[in-house]
Design a protein around this motif. Structure first.
Motif, PDB file in Angstrom:
ATOM      1  N   THR A 175      11.179  -1.371  -3.002  1.00  0.00           N
ATOM      2  CA  THR A 175      10.428  -2.726  -2.635  1.00  0.00           C
ATOM      3  C   THR A 175       9.204  -2.164  -2.094  1.00  0.00           C
ATOM      4  N   ALA A 176       9.144  -1.292  -1.285  1.00  0.00           N
ATOM      5  CA  ALA A 176       7.920  -0.806  -0.522  1.00  0.00           C
ATOM      6  C   ALA A 176       6.893  -0.173  -1.792  1.00  0.00           C
ATOM      7  N   VAL A 177       7.826   0.434  -2.393  1.00  0.00           N
ATOM      8  CA  VAL A 177       6.624   1.289  -3.697  1.00  0.00           C
ATOM      9  C   VAL A 177       6.043   0.222  -4.502  1.00  0.00           C
ATOM     10  N   CYS A 178       6.965  -0.867  -5.005  1.00  0.00           N
ATOM     11  CA  CYS A 178       6.365  -1.937  -5.773  1.00  0.00           C
ATOM     12  C   CYS A 178       5.559  -2.742  -5.079  1.00  0.00           C
ATOM     13  N   ASP A 179       5.621  -3.077  -3.809  1.00  0.00           N
ATOM     14  CA  ASP A 179       4.524  -3.668  -3.236  1.00  0.00           C
ATOM     15  C   ASP A 179       3.313  -3.119  -3.064  1.00  0.00           C
ATOM     16  N   ALA A 180       3.429  -1.724  -2.846  1.00  0.00           N
ATOM     17  CA  ALA A 180       2.064  -0.825  -2.715  1.00  0.00           C
ATOM     18  C   ALA A 180       1.365  -1.016  -4.069  1.00  0.00           C
ATOM     19  N   MET A 181       2.026  -1.003  -5.209  1.00  0.00           N
ATOM     20  CA  MET A 181       1.513  -0.909  -6.561  1.00  0.00           C
ATOM     21  C   MET A 181       0.946  -2.424  -6.839  1.00  0.00           C
ATOM     22  N   CYS A 182       1.562  -3.506  -6.271  1.00  0.00           N
ATOM     23  CA  CYS A 182       0.905  -4.771  -6.495  1.00  0.00           C
ATOM     24  C   CYS A 182      -0.244  -4.789  -5.744  1.00  0.00           C
ATOM     25  N   LEU A 183      -0.108  -4.456  -4.401  1.00  0.00           N
ATOM     26  CA  LEU A 183      -1.445  -4.783  -3.417  1.00  0.00           C
ATOM     27  C   LEU A 183      -2.441  -3.790  -3.993  1.00  0.00           C
ATOM     28  N   GLN A 184      -2.448  -2.641  -4.567  1.00  0.00           N
ATOM     29  CA  GLN A 184      -3.400  -1.792  -4.783  1.00  0.00           C
ATOM     30  C   GLN A 184      -4.180  -2.736  -5.885  1.00  0.00           C
ATOM     31  N   ALA A 185      -3.294  -2.948  -7.025  1.00  0.00           N
ATOM     32  CA  ALA A 185      -3.772  -3.599  -8.085  1.00  0.00           C
ATOM     33  C   ALA A 185      -4.706  -4.973  -7.906  1.00  0.00           C
ATOM     34  N   LEU A 186      -4.096  -5.647  -7.037  1.00  0.00           N
ATOM     35  CA  LEU A 186      -4.700  -6.940  -6.656  1.00  0.00           C
ATOM     36  C   LEU A 186      -6.092  -6.797  -5.852  1.00  0.00           C
TER      37      LEU A 186
END
Ligand SMILES: O=C(O)C(=O)C[C@]1(C(=O)O)C=C[C@@H](O)C=C1
Length: 301
Positions: A175-186
């Motif tokens: 979950t943390a890995v995916c959140d980090a990816m989403c936040l960085q992309a946004l």
């Protein structure tokens, strides 16, 4: 799933809710000869601060240091818009990845995660470490306009609850890995507002200079915004989400079967309409100032 996948090795561990958990890395699982990256959770890399600062914006080759400059001639409105279109794919795919897990609120709870020398949640830890690494290769101008607190709030308050099922499924690391990816992309997408602003300014400097000199914020925003482009962005991201996020059944659908989607396609269109484009426009409106231009010949992101 995270614990099962990794039980044969001894990866780095952290503790969530008092129980030791293993995070599922995206690489290295299949090759028996590869080793896990050495990631000493107990020793944050404070001693390397100096090195991090000295490599900003420059590239050392042996003893020669060259200034990193974008000579791609890519700073045109068409090229920047093309990049924004490609970034839609990254945003949609990272949201699709995140949607496979429950909300897993313990990922965001500082009291559920413990690592020596760090107080905060697993997601804060994850982002801090990821950003440290990125700081070594990206230019410091990337931090000049910081929308991150807003992106953070919007993501956790408005997106995750609509994207992921309530509850805990034990996959806090993923979950943390995916959140980090989403936040960085946004955050990257929104930061690109400054490139859009510069292209628009370069295309008609007189018009922008007049609005800037007169401190005419509304006039400036009117010059910067393109409602028709915004409408087509929303339509396109909805269409892309339908395409990338459609469940593909093994059996051929019978007539009348409706396709199902991993995430609601209108969620992404709304996300763009309500948050991403308004925040990009904030960045756009912030940037133009005759003294600030040009900001280019600086960054390749
Ligand atoms: O493409 C542009 O002209 C932009 O300024 C980018 C963008 C966007 O965020 O997608 C932002 C403001 C405009 O109203 C239209 C689109």
């Amino acid at each position: 799933m995270e614990a099962k996948l990794l039980s044969a090795s001894s990866p780095p561990s952290f503790s969530v809710n008092g129980a030791t958990k293993f995070s599922r890395p995206s690489l290295v699982l299949t090759s028996p000869t590869r080793e896990f990256p050495i990631f000493k959770l107990q020793c944050p890399a404070r001693s390397s601060n100096k090195i991090i600062q000295s490599v900003h914006a420059s590239k050392s080759i042996g003893t020669v240091t060259t200034q990193r400059v974008d000579d791609s001639e890519n700073l045109t409105l068409d090229a920047v818009r093309y990049s924004l279109i490609r970034q839609e794919d990254s945003i949609i795919f990272s949201l699709l990845e995140r949607a496979q897990y429950c909300q897993n609120k313990s990922t965001y709870d500082p009291d559920s995660f413990s690592i020596e020398g760090f107080h905060g949640s697993l997601i804060q830890y994850m982002l801090r470490e990821t950003e440290k690494l990125h700081a070594q290769v990206l230019h410091p101008i990337a931090d000049k306009i910081n929308m991150n607190p807003k992106v953070w709030e919007i993501y956790f308050k408005n997106i995750v609850p609509k994207l992921a099922k309530e509850g805990e499924d034990g996959n806090c690391g993923s979950t943390a890995v995916c959140d980090a990816m989403c936040l960085q992309a946004l955050s990257k997408r929104i930061r690109y507002g400054k490139f859009v602003a510069e292209c628009k300014f370069r295309d008609s400097p007189e018009a922008y200079q007049a609005a800037i000199k007169e401190q005419d914020r509304d006039g400036l925003m009117n010059l910067l915004k393109f409602p028709k482009v915004e409408e087509s962005v929303k339509k396109r991201v909805e269409m892309k989400t339908r395409t990338y996020g459609q469940e593909v059944p093994v059996e051929i659908c019978k007539d009348g079967d409706c396709p199902t989607y991993k995430i609601n396609p209108s969620l992404v269109a709304d996300l763009y309409g309500e948050w991403i484009m308004p925040l990009t426009k904030e960045v756009l409106g912030n940037k133009p100032s005759t003294s600030n231009f040009p900001i280019t010949r600086v960054v390749r992101m």
